[in-house]
Enzyme design. Structure first.
Site, PDB file in Angstrom:
ATOM      1  N   LEU A   1      65.979  10.019  33.889  1.00  0.00           N
ATOM      2  CA  LEU A   1      67.221  10.088  34.479  1.00  0.00           C
ATOM      3  C   LEU A   1      67.285   9.090  35.839  1.00  0.00           C
ATOM      4  CD1 LEU A   1      68.052  13.718  33.871  1.00  0.00           C
ATOM      5  CD2 LEU A   1      68.200  11.817  32.164  1.00  0.00           C
ATOM      6  N   CYS A   2      68.561   8.899  36.274  1.00  0.00           N
ATOM      7  CA  CYS A   2      68.818   8.073  37.384  1.00  0.00           C
ATOM      8  C   CYS A   2      69.160   9.008  38.355  1.00  0.00           C
ATOM      9  CB  CYS A   2      69.922   6.953  36.949  1.00  0.00           C
ATOM     10  SG  CYS A   2      69.502   5.916  35.728  1.00  0.00           S
TER      11      CYS A   2
END
Length: 412
Positions: free
Chosen positions: A362-363
């Protein structure tokens, strides 16, 4: 306790190891991953969960009823298995109520709790004969109205917000201002109104807190709960048939934590049961447990996609993360983030070891499954396993975040 910037170590818990590979339900992890077909996935071990229930029943005094809190893990196959092991289910939504009914648990052994119940949830519960744990005077009035529309008398208990709390609880659910239950001081007036509304009164529900590893604190809260319920029962329109005093039994997740002293808790429950039998002999005492029954019987498995070095630190980037296991990332109630127990499932013992951080795809920097832990050296394709993952895993996580595929669940 080690300083926060030091590597954190983990000891393997109850799952056995064969040829340096974790076993679950007698199946080698690598073989299980092949059968599942893809990662990430959750796996829950039937034998461990069943043994936990049996041990609990053997330790607790005879006569105590054991309910499973479905919110801990509502996987349908697991709930169906639990239906044959426990005395009842406690649910917190219409969706969980459907899972509980589909699992074969009789409706009169199911209770629905939680603030903000929608009218359609109340309607389904009343129609099915599920016990309603009333969280407010307004909810009581809505239940009575819906019962009148259906031509049925709702079965109800009052959830009480006590004036005390469960000390040392990881999450406090009672004492002081709370969205849960009715303040104890207001319950007598509510009971008088309950008579006028013609509801079928069954008893009280008190749930002070969760994830507690102190037997003394649990016993004190249970004793106070029984004493409070007996005082409130003097204002009740009918004899108290059931008293749900919650649970709060914790499991160890982090270094330095010790397992709950179950025999000490059982002694306290026996005292509560004796007190109840003397004052209200026809009242059934209920313990409502979720995490304690299933947490240690489950794992979360993801796969290393690549190794990465940044400023001297090694990262294992995996296909799993907080979107599927929010609790392991530290974003489900932890004040100071601590590592869940994590291992490289196909390289558990022996071989070179290193200090690494395990992160997801995930960012966000919050996507952290293990922060500077000492693990077996892992390469792309190896399996990262988060232990103690049988409770508050998948359904407590933001699975829609960034649109990654949902993980699978298996019961082995």
């Amino acid at each position: 306790m080690a300083p926060l910037d030091a590597p954190q170590h983990v000891a393997l818990n109850q799952f056995p190891v064969l040829e340096d590979v974790l076993l679950l339900g007698g199946i080698r992890l690598t073989r299980l991953a092949e059968r599942v077909g893809r990662t990430p996935f959750y796996a829950y071990e039937r034998s461990h969960i069943a043994t936990r229930v049996v041990t609990l029943r053997q330790t607790l005094p005879e006569g105590v009823h054991l309910h499973y809190a479905v919110k801990a893990n509502p996987m349908p196959a697991l709930v169906q298995m639990m239906a044959g092991l426990v005395d009842g289910f406690d649910v917190a939504s219409g969706g969980e109520m459907k899972v509980a009914l589909d699992a074969g648990m009789p409706a009169d052994c199911i209770s629905l709790a939680g603030p903000g119940k929608r009218d359609e949830e109340l309607r389904c519960a009343v129609a099915a004969g599920v016990l309603l744990h009333l969280e407010s005077e307004g909810e009581m009035e809505r239940a009575a109205r819906i019962g009148g529309e259906l031509g049925m008398v709702p079965r109800v208990a009052v959830r009480v917000n006590p004036d005390f709390e469960l000390k040392l609880a990881g999450m406090k659910m009672g004492g002081g201002p709370r969205q849960f239950g009715v303040d104890a001081a207001r319950v007598p007036a509510m009971l008088r109104q309950l008579v006028l509304l013609g509801l079928d009164f069954h008893g009280f529900h008190l749930f002070c807190g969760a994830q507690n590893l102190s037997a003394a604190a649990i016993c004190e809260a249970q004793r106070l709960s029984v004493q409070l319920a007996l005082r409130l029962a003097e204002h009740a329109p009918a004899p108290m048939r059931m008293l749900n005093i919650g649970g709060g039994f914790g499991v160890p997740y982090f270094p330095g934590e010790r397992a709950l002293d179950l025999p000490a808790v059982a002694d306290g429950v026996a005292q509560c049961l004796n007190l109840l039998r003397q004052a209200s002999p026809k009242t059934t005492l209920i313990l409502e447990l979720g995490r304690y029954l299933v947490a240690e019987g489950g794992i979360y498995v993801c796969r290393v996609l690549e190794r990465k070095r940044s400023h001297g630190q090694t990262f294992l980037i995996t296909d799993g993360g907080l979107h599927q296991h929010l609790a392991a990332s530290g974003n489900f109630g932890q004040v100071i983030r601590k590592n869940y127990p994590v291992v490289i499932g196909n390289r558990v013992h022996g071989g070179p070891r290193e200090t690494v951080s395990v992160v997801g795809p995930l960012c966000t920097p919050l996507d952290l499954l293990a922060d500077r832990m000492e693990l077996a050296r892992a390469e792309a394709g190896d399996l990262v396993v988060v232990l103690q993952s049988g409770a508050y895993g998948l359904t407590a996580s933001p699975t829609a975040f960034l649109g990654h595929p949902a993980p699978l669940e298996v019961l082995v």
